[in-house]
Design a protein around this motif. Sequence first.
Motif, PDB file in Angstrom:
ATOM      1  N   PRO A   1      29.173 -31.268  45.817  1.00  0.00           N
ATOM      2  CA  PRO A   1      28.500 -30.115  45.987  1.00  0.00           C
ATOM      3  C   PRO A   1      29.046 -29.131  47.230  1.00  0.00           C
ATOM      4  O   PRO A   1      29.032 -29.570  48.101  1.00  0.00           O
ATOM      5  CB  PRO A   1      27.180 -30.441  46.086  1.00  0.00           C
ATOM      6  CG  PRO A   1      27.170 -31.702  45.685  1.00  0.00           C
ATOM      7  CD  PRO A   1      28.056 -32.309  45.947  1.00  0.00           C
ATOM      8  N   LEU A   2      29.100 -27.842  46.833  1.00  0.00           N
ATOM      9  CA  LEU A   2      29.678 -26.965  47.963  1.00  0.00           C
ATOM     10  C   LEU A   2      28.647 -25.814  48.149  1.00  0.00           C
ATOM     11  O   LEU A   2      28.221 -25.180  47.077  1.00  0.00           O
ATOM     12  CB  LEU A   2      31.113 -26.494  47.135  1.00  0.00           C
ATOM     13  CG  LEU A   2      31.860 -25.812  47.802  1.00  0.00           C
ATOM     14  CD1 LEU A   2      32.556 -26.256  49.045  1.00  0.00           C
ATOM     15  CD2 LEU A   2      32.942 -25.111  46.911  1.00  0.00           C
ATOM     16  N   ASP A   3      28.676 -25.195  49.499  1.00  0.00           N
ATOM     17  CA  ASP A   3      27.720 -24.112  49.525  1.00  0.00           C
ATOM     18  C   ASP A   3      28.319 -22.793  49.242  1.00  0.00           C
ATOM     19  O   ASP A   3      29.492 -22.674  49.608  1.00  0.00           O
ATOM     20  CB  ASP A   3      27.423 -24.255  51.234  1.00  0.00           C
ATOM     21  CG  ASP A   3      26.453 -23.196  51.557  1.00  0.00           C
ATOM     22  OD1 ASP A   3      25.871 -22.413  50.766  1.00  0.00           O
ATOM     23  OD2 ASP A   3      26.196 -23.151  52.782  1.00  0.00           O
ATOM     24  N   VAL A   4      27.571 -22.313  48.508  1.00  0.00           N
ATOM     25  CA  VAL A   4      27.948 -20.851  47.952  1.00  0.00           C
ATOM     26  C   VAL A   4      28.377 -20.060  49.031  1.00  0.00           C
ATOM     27  O   VAL A   4      29.435 -19.064  49.004  1.00  0.00           O
ATOM     28  CB  VAL A   4      26.954 -20.204  46.852  1.00  0.00           C
ATOM     29  CG1 VAL A   4      25.787 -19.811  47.966  1.00  0.00           C
ATOM     30  CG2 VAL A   4      27.561 -19.152  46.400  1.00  0.00           C
ATOM     31  N   LYS A   5      27.851 -20.221  50.422  1.00  0.00           N
ATOM     32  CA  LYS A   5      28.217 -19.420  51.492  1.00  0.00           C
ATOM     33  C   LYS A   5      29.485 -19.681  51.896  1.00  0.00           C
ATOM     34  O   LYS A   5      30.379 -18.841  52.463  1.00  0.00           O
ATOM     35  CB  LYS A   5      27.126 -19.513  52.535  1.00  0.00           C
ATOM     36  CG  LYS A   5      25.873 -18.788  52.124  1.00  0.00           C
ATOM     37  CD  LYS A   5      24.954 -18.803  53.513  1.00  0.00           C
ATOM     38  CE  LYS A   5      23.478 -18.399  52.934  1.00  0.00           C
ATOM     39  NZ  LYS A   5      23.324 -16.922  52.690  1.00  0.00           N
ATOM     40  N   ASP A   6      29.909 -20.877  51.739  1.00  0.00           N
ATOM     41  CA  ASP A   6      31.506 -21.259  52.178  1.00  0.00           C
ATOM     42  C   ASP A   6      32.525 -20.966  51.051  1.00  0.00           C
ATOM     43  O   ASP A   6      33.428 -20.417  51.470  1.00  0.00           O
ATOM     44  CB  ASP A   6      31.331 -22.823  52.224  1.00  0.00           C
ATOM     45  CG  ASP A   6      30.731 -23.487  53.304  1.00  0.00           C
ATOM     46  OD1 ASP A   6      30.335 -22.625  54.554  1.00  0.00           O
ATOM     47  OD2 ASP A   6      29.974 -24.820  53.337  1.00  0.00           O
ATOM     48  N   VAL A   7      32.033 -20.940  49.944  1.00  0.00           N
ATOM     49  CA  VAL A   7      32.895 -20.371  48.803  1.00  0.00           C
ATOM     50  C   VAL A   7      32.959 -18.809  49.282  1.00  0.00           C
ATOM     51  O   VAL A   7      34.099 -18.399  49.352  1.00  0.00           O
ATOM     52  CB  VAL A   7      32.105 -20.526  47.568  1.00  0.00           C
ATOM     53  CG1 VAL A   7      33.077 -19.824  46.472  1.00  0.00           C
ATOM     54  CG2 VAL A   7      31.855 -21.912  47.238  1.00  0.00           C
ATOM     55  N   ALA A   8      31.995 -18.142  49.590  1.00  0.00           N
ATOM     56  CA  ALA A   8      32.374 -16.662  49.670  1.00  0.00           C
ATOM     57  C   ALA A   8      32.913 -16.498  50.744  1.00  0.00           C
ATOM     58  O   ALA A   8      33.878 -15.529  50.790  1.00  0.00           O
ATOM     59  CB  ALA A   8      30.718 -16.110  50.075  1.00  0.00           C
ATOM     60  N   GLU A   9      32.972 -17.108  51.720  1.00  0.00           N
ATOM     61  CA  GLU A   9      33.696 -17.012  53.009  1.00  0.00           C
ATOM     62  C   GLU A   9      35.385 -17.082  52.769  1.00  0.00           C
ATOM     63  O   GLU A   9      36.125 -16.315  53.119  1.00  0.00           O
ATOM     64  CB  GLU A   9      33.246 -17.955  54.062  1.00  0.00           C
ATOM     65  CG  GLU A   9      34.107 -17.934  55.551  1.00  0.00           C
ATOM     66  CD  GLU A   9      34.441 -16.802  56.069  1.00  0.00           C
ATOM     67  OE1 GLU A   9      33.525 -15.835  56.171  1.00  0.00           O
ATOM     68  OE2 GLU A   9      35.419 -16.480  56.811  1.00  0.00           O
ATOM     69  N   ALA A  10      35.293 -18.069  52.063  1.00  0.00           N
ATOM     70  CA  ALA A  10      36.871 -18.361  51.385  1.00  0.00           C
ATOM     71  C   ALA A  10      37.625 -17.432  50.710  1.00  0.00           C
ATOM     72  O   ALA A  10      38.607 -16.884  50.743  1.00  0.00           O
ATOM     73  CB  ALA A  10      37.078 -19.855  50.790  1.00  0.00           C
ATOM     74  N   PHE A  11      36.752 -16.799  49.709  1.00  0.00           N
ATOM     75  CA  PHE A  11      37.210 -15.746  48.957  1.00  0.00           C
ATOM     76  C   PHE A  11      37.562 -14.319  49.730  1.00  0.00           C
ATOM     77  O   PHE A  11      38.362 -13.679  49.527  1.00  0.00           O
ATOM     78  CB  PHE A  11      36.152 -15.418  47.760  1.00  0.00           C
ATOM     79  CG  PHE A  11      36.509 -16.376  46.374  1.00  0.00           C
ATOM     80  CD1 PHE A  11      35.780 -17.446  46.192  1.00  0.00           C
ATOM     81  CD2 PHE A  11      37.009 -15.701  45.431  1.00  0.00           C
ATOM     82  CE1 PHE A  11      35.995 -18.242  45.182  1.00  0.00           C
ATOM     83  CE2 PHE A  11      37.349 -16.208  44.193  1.00  0.00           C
ATOM     84  CZ  PHE A  11      36.797 -17.456  44.072  1.00  0.00           C
ATOM     85  N   VAL A  12      36.586 -14.305  50.671  1.00  0.00           N
ATOM     86  CA  VAL A  12      36.896 -12.957  51.476  1.00  0.00           C
ATOM     87  C   VAL A  12      38.057 -13.131  52.358  1.00  0.00           C
ATOM     88  O   VAL A  12      39.053 -12.258  52.348  1.00  0.00           O
ATOM     89  CB  VAL A  12      35.359 -12.644  52.120  1.00  0.00           C
ATOM     90  CG1 VAL A  12      35.610 -11.404  53.248  1.00  0.00           C
ATOM     91  CG2 VAL A  12      34.531 -12.324  51.176  1.00  0.00           C
ATOM     92  N   GLN A  13      38.206 -14.180  52.995  1.00  0.00           N
ATOM     93  CA  GLN A  13      39.518 -14.553  53.667  1.00  0.00           C
ATOM     94  C   GLN A  13      40.642 -14.436  52.767  1.00  0.00           C
ATOM     95  O   GLN A  13      41.713 -13.788  53.235  1.00  0.00           O
ATOM     96  CB  GLN A  13      39.307 -16.019  54.231  1.00  0.00           C
ATOM     97  CG  GLN A  13      38.562 -16.163  55.661  1.00  0.00           C
ATOM     98  CD  GLN A  13      38.907 -17.262  56.305  1.00  0.00           C
ATOM     99  OE1 GLN A  13      40.093 -17.604  56.461  1.00  0.00           O
ATOM    100  NE2 GLN A  13      37.736 -17.957  56.970  1.00  0.00           N
ATOM    101  N   ALA A  14      40.595 -14.851  51.512  1.00  0.00           N
ATOM    102  CA  ALA A  14      41.897 -14.905  50.718  1.00  0.00           C
ATOM    103  C   ALA A  14      42.047 -13.336  50.312  1.00  0.00           C
ATOM    104  O   ALA A  14      43.393 -13.119  50.198  1.00  0.00           O
ATOM    105  CB  ALA A  14      41.477 -15.758  49.560  1.00  0.00           C
ATOM    106  N   ALA A  15      41.176 -12.617  50.271  1.00  0.00           N
ATOM    107  CA  ALA A  15      41.319 -11.206  49.976  1.00  0.00           C
ATOM    108  C   ALA A  15      41.976 -10.321  51.204  1.00  0.00           C
ATOM    109  O   ALA A  15      42.824  -9.558  51.087  1.00  0.00           O
ATOM    110  CB  ALA A  15      39.980 -10.272  49.588  1.00  0.00           C
ATOM    111  N   GLU A  16      41.650 -11.057  52.387  1.00  0.00           N
ATOM    112  CA  GLU A  16      41.933 -10.112  53.313  1.00  0.00           C
ATOM    113  C   GLU A  16      43.293 -10.703  54.242  1.00  0.00           C
ATOM    114  O   GLU A  16      43.937  -9.808  54.635  1.00  0.00           O
ATOM    115  CB  GLU A  16      40.892 -10.669  54.771  1.00  0.00           C
ATOM    116  CG  GLU A  16      39.522  -9.942  54.604  1.00  0.00           C
ATOM    117  CD  GLU A  16      38.569 -10.676  55.535  1.00  0.00           C
ATOM    118  OE1 GLU A  16      38.643 -11.607  56.043  1.00  0.00           O
ATOM    119  OE2 GLU A  16      37.262  -9.927  55.429  1.00  0.00           O
TER     120      GLU A  16
END
Length: 310
Positions: free
Chosen positions: A188-203
């Motif tokens: 199980p993975l924290d949705v906040k960590d997922v959000a951080e990874a997605f935003v970094q990937a976009a940036e």
Amino acid sequence: MNEAPGGRRRVFLTGGTGFVGGHVARRLAQRGHTVRALVRDAGSAAVLRELGFELVEGSLPDDLPDGALDGCEAVVHLVGIIRERPPQTTFERIHIQGTRRMVEGSMKSGVGKFVHMSALGADPEGTTYERTKYEAEELVRRSELPHVTFRPSVIVGEGGEFTGLLLRIVRYAPVIPVIGDGAYRLQPLDVKDVAEAFVQAAEREDLTDESFDLGGPHKLTYNRVLEIVCEELGLKRRTVSVPLSLVRPLVDLASSWRLPTPITSEELTMLLSENVIPGEGTRWREAFHIEPTPLRNVIRRLTEDDGGGA
Ligand SMILES: NC(=O)c1ccc[n+]([C@@H]2O[C@H](COP(=O)([O-])OP(=O)(O)OC[C@H]3O[C@@H](n4cnc5c(N)ncnc54)[C@H](OP(=O)(O)O)[C@@H]3O)[C@@H](O)[C@H]2O)c1
């Protein structure tokens, strides 16, 4: 505001009204990005409007308005389903045709980065969900778009279906039913960590043409997941094993008749298979400088948020 290192970007977001999408949306807004979001019904996207996003009404795969992606530097594509409702809502249409539509639109509009949501276990030989997730990944990989694909294990946090189910079952069921032996593992993975990874990937321009398996810090059996939730809620609960030989035929029958069930045949197959990253699984943590949050801390955060009302 914790602003983006590479400057503000114009980002196109799909799935922003969903569980993961809501968290990605807030993180994009915190970093100061300008976001245009595809929504099926602007009337029920108040949160995105409050974040100051531009809303474009449409649905995938058939109804992405022409030019919707024009001027966007990055696309974050989260749309996906876990249950089919034919004929419109099928894995084939949403995962494969929907992603094809987004990839083609992104190429046409000259998007510079495509950040794609897949799932751990995406596999050409898997369930229909896993196969269509794999084929969507392939469409992204084979395109000429610079891309990052994420393959998460089960995601937990505020608004998550799995998290809500765990909390309800532990709080209100005097005896917790467990399918089979409960020894199957998840990460199980924290949705906040997922959000951080997605935003970094976009940036980040240094992250391109990469795939990352995402998982939390611990590989846990389903039984252990239940124990952690019980410990955090301060509740003692007995579990009772419901034999797979009983559950499987019932779920298969109900699924074939398209009757509503708490779990579909596909979900059952995926639950019972190992949903964990092979090996150490630390590559994503190093790439994104994220120390993933343990399940226990996510549950604590959630129960504190709602007043600890166990
Ligand atoms: N949750 C997990 O544990 C998990 C784990 C691994 C991978 N994933 C993947 O992560 C993604 C998001 O999952 P989630 O849990 O956030 O799902 P969710 O809460 O069900 O959100 C799905 C989002 O997709 C949108 N959507 C669905 N069909 C659409 C269509 N035909 N056209 C346009 N938009 C459509 C929904 O819009 P409406 O608001 O209009 O319905 C919603 O915004 C999915 O691709 C899923 O496969 C999730």
